[in-house]
Design a protein around this motif. Structure first.
Motif, PDB file in Angstrom:
ATOM      1  N   UNK A 282       0.839  -1.204   0.000  1.00 55.83           N
ATOM      2  CA  UNK A 282       0.000   0.000   0.000  1.00 55.83           C
ATOM      3  C   UNK A 282       0.873   1.253   0.000  1.00 55.83           C
ATOM      4  N   UNK A 283       1.913   1.261   0.827  1.00 59.18           N
ATOM      5  CA  UNK A 283       2.829   2.408   0.896  1.00 59.18           C
ATOM      6  C   UNK A 283       3.509   2.634  -0.441  1.00 59.18           C
ATOM      7  N   UNK A 284       3.995   1.564  -1.061  1.00 60.94           N
ATOM      8  CA  UNK A 284       4.676   1.660  -2.340  1.00 60.94           C
ATOM      9  C   UNK A 284       3.730   2.189  -3.425  1.00 60.94           C
ATOM     10  N   UNK A 285       2.494   1.723  -3.415  1.00 61.73           N
ATOM     11  CA  UNK A 285       1.509   2.173  -4.403  1.00 61.73           C
ATOM     12  C   UNK A 285       1.221   3.665  -4.262  1.00 61.73           C
ATOM     13  N   UNK A 286       1.054   4.135  -3.020  1.00 58.16           N
ATOM     14  CA  UNK A 286       0.787   5.560  -2.773  1.00 58.16           C
ATOM     15  C   UNK A 286       1.958   6.408  -3.272  1.00 58.16           C
ATOM     16  N   UNK A 287       3.182   5.996  -2.949  1.00 59.34           N
ATOM     17  CA  UNK A 287       4.366   6.747  -3.389  1.00 59.34           C
ATOM     18  C   UNK A 287       4.489   6.749  -4.905  1.00 59.34           C
ATOM     19  N   UNK A 288       4.268   5.601  -5.528  1.00 57.62           N
ATOM     20  CA  UNK A 288       4.379   5.499  -6.980  1.00 57.62           C
ATOM     21  C   UNK A 288       3.320   6.350  -7.688  1.00 57.62           C
ATOM     22  N   UNK A 289       2.080   6.318  -7.169  1.00 53.97           N
ATOM     23  CA  UNK A 289       1.009   7.124  -7.762  1.00 53.97           C
ATOM     24  C   UNK A 289       1.345   8.606  -7.692  1.00 53.97           C
ATOM     25  N   UNK A 290       1.934   9.025  -6.572  1.00 53.03           N
ATOM     26  CA  UNK A 290       2.297  10.445  -6.415  1.00 53.03           C
ATOM     27  C   UNK A 290       3.382  10.840  -7.422  1.00 53.03           C
ATOM     28  N   UNK A 291       4.394  10.014  -7.564  1.00 49.93           N
ATOM     29  CA  UNK A 291       5.481  10.299  -8.515  1.00 49.93           C
ATOM     30  C   UNK A 291       4.935  10.344  -9.940  1.00 49.93           C
ATOM     31  N   UNK A 292       4.130   9.343 -10.308  1.00 50.85           N
ATOM     32  CA  UNK A 292       3.582   9.308 -11.665  1.00 50.85           C
ATOM     33  C   UNK A 292       2.632  10.467 -11.930  1.00 50.85           C
ATOM     34  N   UNK A 293       1.947  10.945 -10.901  1.00 52.45           N
ATOM     35  CA  UNK A 293       1.074  12.108 -11.055  1.00 52.45           C
ATOM     36  C   UNK A 293       1.863  13.329 -11.518  1.00 52.45           C
ATOM     37  N   UNK A 294       3.048  13.525 -10.948  1.00 53.97           N
ATOM     38  CA  UNK A 294       3.891  14.656 -11.346  1.00 53.97           C
ATOM     39  C   UNK A 294       4.539  14.432 -12.711  1.00 53.97           C
ATOM     40  N   UNK A 295       4.812  13.180 -13.026  1.00 52.11           N
ATOM     41  CA  UNK A 295       5.466  12.886 -14.308  1.00 52.11           C
ATOM     42  C   UNK A 295       4.504  12.956 -15.494  1.00 52.11           C
TER      43      UNK A 295
END
Length: 196
Positions: free
Chosen positions: A135-148
């Motif tokens: 869950x933590x990894x998914x939240x972090x990845x979604x945030x990074x991809x949102x900016x990208x």
């Protein structure tokens, strides 16, 4: 806020659906319950987090302070969500973040030692730990991809869609910081959307 600690505790224990009664009985005595006022900190930069938090009531903002002294919001945690700087917690190293209540909150603490013990003793403890890490990894990845990959407006619309219950609970300043948008730009985006 009513001091009905037993109901808060039972609410948390219901979230441990993968755990057996024996596993729950093993961790229950070590759980703590604490009330926080608005603006109280659950964790400050430089602290080593000794307990994983679980929010029974309230809302918490996660932020760091950049080189210019600005607070940059990186996330929010609300009822029935865990509260942690997970990578620092697992390694028991000082956090770089602040976790601050933006509403009065009741937080259940699950000690690091008990989490490690449940990993060692219980199969379901390992499963729960893996699910938390995913869950933590998914939240972090979604945030990074949102900016990208997303525009500012797309990031805002995604937040509205995924967290409609937070729209009246989070200030525009905190939301604009989280989305990486100037507050004035966010106001313009909101006006434009309401006119559509």
């Amino acid at each position: 806020m009513k001091k009905n600690y037993e109901s808060y505790l039972n609410s948390y224990l219901k979230n441990l659906s993968h755990s057996t009664p024996r596993e729950i009985d093993a961790i229950r005595p070590d759980l703590t319950i604490k009330e926080y006022r608005k603006r109280d900190f659950f964790l400050k930069r430089g602290d080593v987090q000794k307990e994983m938090g679980f929010i029974s009531v309230g809302l918490v903002r996660r932020y760091y302070i950049n080189e210019k002294g600005n607070q940059i919001t990186t996330g929010f945690a609300k009822e029935n969500e865990y509260l942690t700087d997970y990578p620092a917690f697992i390694k028991q190293r000082p956090t770089k973040y602040f976790l601050q209540c933006i509403e009065p909150s009741v937080i259940i603490g699950v000690p690091y030692s008990i989490i490690q013990l449940s990993y060692e003793k219980f199969t379901n403890g390992q499963l729960y730990g893996r699910l938390m890490a995913e869950q933590t990894l998914t939240i972090l990845n979604d945030r990074i991809e949102g900016f990208l990959f997303n525009t500012a407006e797309e990031r805002y619309l995604k937040f509205v869609k995924e967290h409609p219950e937070l729209m009246n609970r989070v200030s525009l300043t905190h939301l604009s910081s989280f989305l990486g948008i100037e507050r004035q730009s966010l106001s313009r985006i909101r006006k434009r959307i309401t006119k559509k």
